[in-house]
Write an enzyme that holds these catalytic residues in place. Structure first.
Site, mmCIF file in Angstrom:
data_model
loop_
_atom_site.group_PDB
_atom_site.id
_atom_site.type_symbol
_atom_site.label_atom_id
_atom_site.label_comp_id
_atom_site.label_asym_id
_atom_site.label_seq_id
_atom_site.Cartn_x
_atom_site.Cartn_y
_atom_site.Cartn_z
ATOM 1 N N GLU A 1 -38.976 -5.162 42.838
ATOM 2 C CA GLU A 1 -39.007 -4.766 44.243
ATOM 3 C C GLU A 1 -40.000 -5.627 45.021
ATOM 4 O O GLU A 1 -41.111 -5.892 44.540
ATOM 5 C CB GLU A 1 -39.386 -3.291 44.387
ATOM 6 C CG GLU A 1 -38.330 -2.338 43.841
ATOM 7 C CD GLU A 1 -38.717 -0.884 44.036
ATOM 8 O OE1 GLU A 1 -38.093 -0.212 44.869
ATOM 9 O OE2 GLU A 1 -39.657 -0.432 43.347
ATOM 10 N N ASP B 1 -34.640 -4.621 46.725
ATOM 11 C CA ASP B 1 -34.582 -3.936 45.434
ATOM 12 C C ASP B 1 -33.555 -4.662 44.570
ATOM 13 O O ASP B 1 -32.343 -4.589 44.831
ATOM 14 C CB ASP B 1 -34.192 -2.470 45.652
ATOM 15 C CG ASP B 1 -34.203 -1.652 44.374
ATOM 16 O OD1 ASP B 1 -34.502 -2.222 43.305
ATOM 17 O OD2 ASP B 1 -33.906 -0.441 44.440
#
Length: 400
Positions: A106, A10
């Site tokens: 992501e 992330d």
């Protein structure tokens, strides 16, 4: 310790970090990315320096200035962020097995060999951090989650920010996530949280201990059983889902909020959505229009049609719904507009029509024209040729 299979990355404050990477004067300073260059807009991203003052995604520009007087605003440059996303993906794919780009910030990777051990996975994370810093930029950092499946890896990736690395497995569950609220977990919406409360499941440990068969009843779907089994550590692969439709929605900047200009933005969104429909080999049998006004009202209607991928047909439906809106509601300033193509299916599965006449899976004249325009635009650039007048409105707040 069971083998780890998934690494979830992330990116930290990705949009703001890209701006700081490109402009050294922004480094170490509070930065916010805005959807529109106006005090009436909102922040779509914030650097960690800005987050320290309470500025976050969704904070209004005027409130951000009050919370952080020295904050620096930059307009969203979504195409730039996509280029950095692809640059990061290229690095990851050369150093590990990149399986999914989950969003613009992501990524999901498969672990193999020594990286299936905790020590090996942590070592891989360190190498990936170093490679991205050297090959993409040292302002680009990420938090990593290591787990036996994609759900636990994603949850682990949210536990330590920024620049963290955490793992979840049978040895530390559910204690490592007991502090999270139910709706902190991916896939638990407010409505699902309420449904779990009605089933007397009030926290993550209770959800972890739930019989997966009971979860199926609460979710009213096999997805509930899959979710709880993954939460408990089982390796359950992702299931391909049927696409429900194609659409775009846009939060309008102030200069586009006059209804006449908003209508032209809507035509542009229809062209974009139908082009994607054709690229996917699909047809749609329903068109929906949603218009939100500054007064707070939302007008939404839909209309059915013969399954098609002809842009001209959907533009006519778009116009017909705007006429209906104008006659019934007379919107003032328009804050957002959305179009959606529903009831989708594959062109190859479309039945024929004796009255048109049209053979099964055969293209209509309008669909052939639409495809020809796609080819011209692919060669000469988007918008080289259009279906009449429209008003492009690029920017971050565009979904679909």
């Amino acid at each position: 310790m069971p083998p780890f299979r998934v690494l979830y990355l992330d990116m930290n404050s990705f949009f703001a970090s890209v701006e700081q990477q490109l402009d050294p004067a922004l480094r170490g300073r509070p930065v916010a990315i805005t959807a529109v260059d106006s005090d009436s807009g909102a922040c779509v991203a914030a650097s960690y320096e800005a987050k320290a003052y309470g500025v976050k995604t969704g904070t209004h520009v005027r409130d951000a200035r009050r919370l952080c007087p020295g904050i620096i605003f930059r307009p969203s440059r979504h195409r730039l962020y996509v280029r950095f996303n692809l640059a990061v993906a290229d690095v990851l794919d050369r150093h590990a097995e990149l399986t999914h780009i989950r969003s613009v910030d992501e990524f999901q990777l498969a672990l193999s060999g020594e990286a299936r051990t905790l020590a090996g996975a942590v070592d891989l994370v360190a190498r990936l951090k170093a490679a991205i810093a050297v090959e993409v930029g040292d302002c680009l950092r990420f938090s990593a989650g290591i787990g036996p499946n994609h759900l636990l890896a994603k949850i682990a990736g949210k536990l330590e920010k920024p620049d963290g690395c955490q793992w979840l497995g049978s040895e530390n569950l559910p204690d490592a996530i007991a502090h999270l609220a139910l709706d902190d977990l991916p896939g638990i919406s407010a409505a699902m949280k309420a449904r779990l409360y009605r089933a007397r499941v009030f926290d993550v440990p209770s959800l972890f201990a739930l019989d997966p068969r009971h979860a199926r009843l609460i979710w009213r779907s096999v997805e509930g059983e899959r979710f709880v089994r993954m939460l408990q550590g089982m390796d359950i692969p992702l299931v391909a889902t049927e696409r429900g439709g194609f659409g775009n929605s846009k939060v309008l900047s102030p200069e586009y909020r006059d209804p006449r200009r908003a209508y032209l933005v809507g035509r542009w969104l229809v062209e974009k959505a139908t082009a994607r429909l054709r690229r996917d080999g699909r047809v749609a049998g329903r068109f929906s229009l949603s218009v939100s006004s500054m007064a707070g009202g939302v007008w939404s209607r839909n209309v059915s049609c013969f399954p098609t991928q002809d842009t001209a047909i959907f533009l006519r439906l778009h116009r017909a719904l705007w006429v209906r809106l104008w006659r019934t509601a007379r919107p003032g300033a328009v804050i957002s507009i959305g179009v959606h193509l529903g009831d989708v299916g594959f062109l190859q599965d479309r039945r024929g029509d004796l009255l048109m006449p049209l053979a099964p899976a055969e293209l209509t004249r309008g669909e052939r024209v639409s495809r020809a325009l796609d080819q011209i635009n692919a060669r000469h650039g988007d918008g080289a040729i259009r279906f009449g007048m429209n008003t492009p409105h690029p920017g971050f707040f565009e979904r679909g």
